[in-house]
Design an enzyme around this catalytic site. Structure first.
Site, mmCIF file in Angstrom:
data_model
loop_
_atom_site.group_PDB
_atom_site.id
_atom_site.type_symbol
_atom_site.label_atom_id
_atom_site.label_comp_id
_atom_site.label_asym_id
_atom_site.label_seq_id
_atom_site.Cartn_x
_atom_site.Cartn_y
_atom_site.Cartn_z
ATOM 1 N N TYR A 292 -3.814 -5.178 12.109
ATOM 2 C CA TYR A 292 -5.020 -4.768 11.387
ATOM 3 C C TYR A 292 -5.695 -5.984 10.736
ATOM 4 O O TYR A 292 -5.058 -7.013 10.487
ATOM 5 C CB TYR A 292 -4.697 -3.704 10.330
ATOM 6 C CG TYR A 292 -3.684 -4.097 9.282
ATOM 7 C CD1 TYR A 292 -4.036 -4.888 8.185
ATOM 8 C CD2 TYR A 292 -2.367 -3.661 9.368
ATOM 9 C CE1 TYR A 292 -3.105 -5.235 7.215
ATOM 10 C CE2 TYR A 292 -1.434 -4.001 8.403
ATOM 11 C CZ TYR A 292 -1.811 -4.786 7.335
ATOM 12 O OH TYR A 292 -0.889 -5.128 6.380
ATOM 13 N N TYR B 83 -3.275 2.306 7.448
ATOM 14 C CA TYR B 83 -2.337 2.952 6.527
ATOM 15 C C TYR B 83 -2.861 4.319 6.100
ATOM 16 O O TYR B 83 -4.076 4.524 5.976
ATOM 17 C CB TYR B 83 -2.133 2.096 5.279
ATOM 18 C CG TYR B 83 -1.310 0.849 5.505
ATOM 19 C CD1 TYR B 83 0.072 0.882 5.440
ATOM 20 C CD2 TYR B 83 -1.924 -0.372 5.780
ATOM 21 C CE1 TYR B 83 0.832 -0.261 5.641
ATOM 22 C CE2 TYR B 83 -1.183 -1.523 5.985
ATOM 23 C CZ TYR B 83 0.196 -1.454 5.919
ATOM 24 O OH TYR B 83 0.947 -2.588 6.132
#
Length: 234
Positions: A143, A104
């Site tokens: 992730y 992110y």
């Protein structure tokens, strides 16, 4: 006078529980006391005004300052409707996601995957008169996260839908077909029964694709009722 359409409540187990042990952070944020009904004031019902005049649309996440982000470009589109298939017009749809490497664009994300200077992972669109929305982005990567299982979240995009007032906000996630990590993901697996979980998976849609440019995925959102999209409640 037209007879009102009766409200059809959701079926038990078709929405995520407030406290999901396999999703550890819910233990810290779910309500620990019975909810209290509070009267809705003018502020909650009407402010702020979520309109393009106040919040400029941003429907192409794949480009920053004219430079193309890395990754698999795609178009995501769908409709926002009520439980009876009627379009929800003028709803603000916010989206946020990780980049193609699974990171992110946020200071708190310390995953050692690379950042992409040409991808910020946030956008905003509004539904039209037929409840339709569309945006262009990059397919996010998986992730790592600290929860039971293999320790990786599947590829997903976060959606935040706003109504006429600040108290009218719903949050959900869109997943991709065929992702093997879905079988191990605490959030997805805790999102309700099998039919409810299926409503969180987008469909690969050839009609949305642009040859030699982008894939296309369709993700329709139903706001309430027995066919409602699962939403985060805590």
């Amino acid at each position: 006078m037209v007879d009102p359409i009766p409200f059809r409540p959701v079926a038990p187990g078709s929405q995520p529980p407030l406290d999901l042990p396999s999703y550890r952070s819910t233990a810290h944020r779910h309500p620990s006391q019975p909810p209290l009904r509070m009267p809705t004031t003018l502020t909650e019902a009407s402010a702020p005004s979520f309109t393009p005049a106040w919040y400029a649309p941003h429907d192409d996440l794949s480009v920053v300052d004219g430079k193309q982000a890395l990754g698999e470009r795609m178009i995501v589109a769908g409709r926002v409707t009520d439980e009876n298939g009627r379009p929800v017009a003028g709803a603000m749809v916010e989206v946020w996601q990780a980049n193609a490497a699974g990171r992110y664009h946020h200071a708190r994300d310390q995953h050692d995957a690379p950042l992409d200077p040409n991808f910020h992972g946030e956008g905003r669109v509004f539904t039209d008169a037929e409840g339709r929305y569309s945006f262009t982005t990059i397919k996010p990567g998986a992730y790592p996260w600290r929860n039971p299982g293999p320790g990786w979240r599947p590829q997903h995009i976060h959606f935040g839908l706003h109504g006429n007032g600040f108290a009218q906000r719903l949050i959900t996630q869109m997943y991709f077909p065929g992702d093997p990590l879905l079988a191990f993901d605490a959030i997805f697996q805790g999102s309700g029964d099998d039919a409810a979980k299926r409503r969180l998976i987008a469909d690969l849609d050839p009609e949305l694709m642009r040859p030699d440019w982008a894939l296309g995925y369709r993700f329709d959102i139903v706001l309430r009722g027995r066919a409602a999209t699962p939403f985060e409640n805590a």
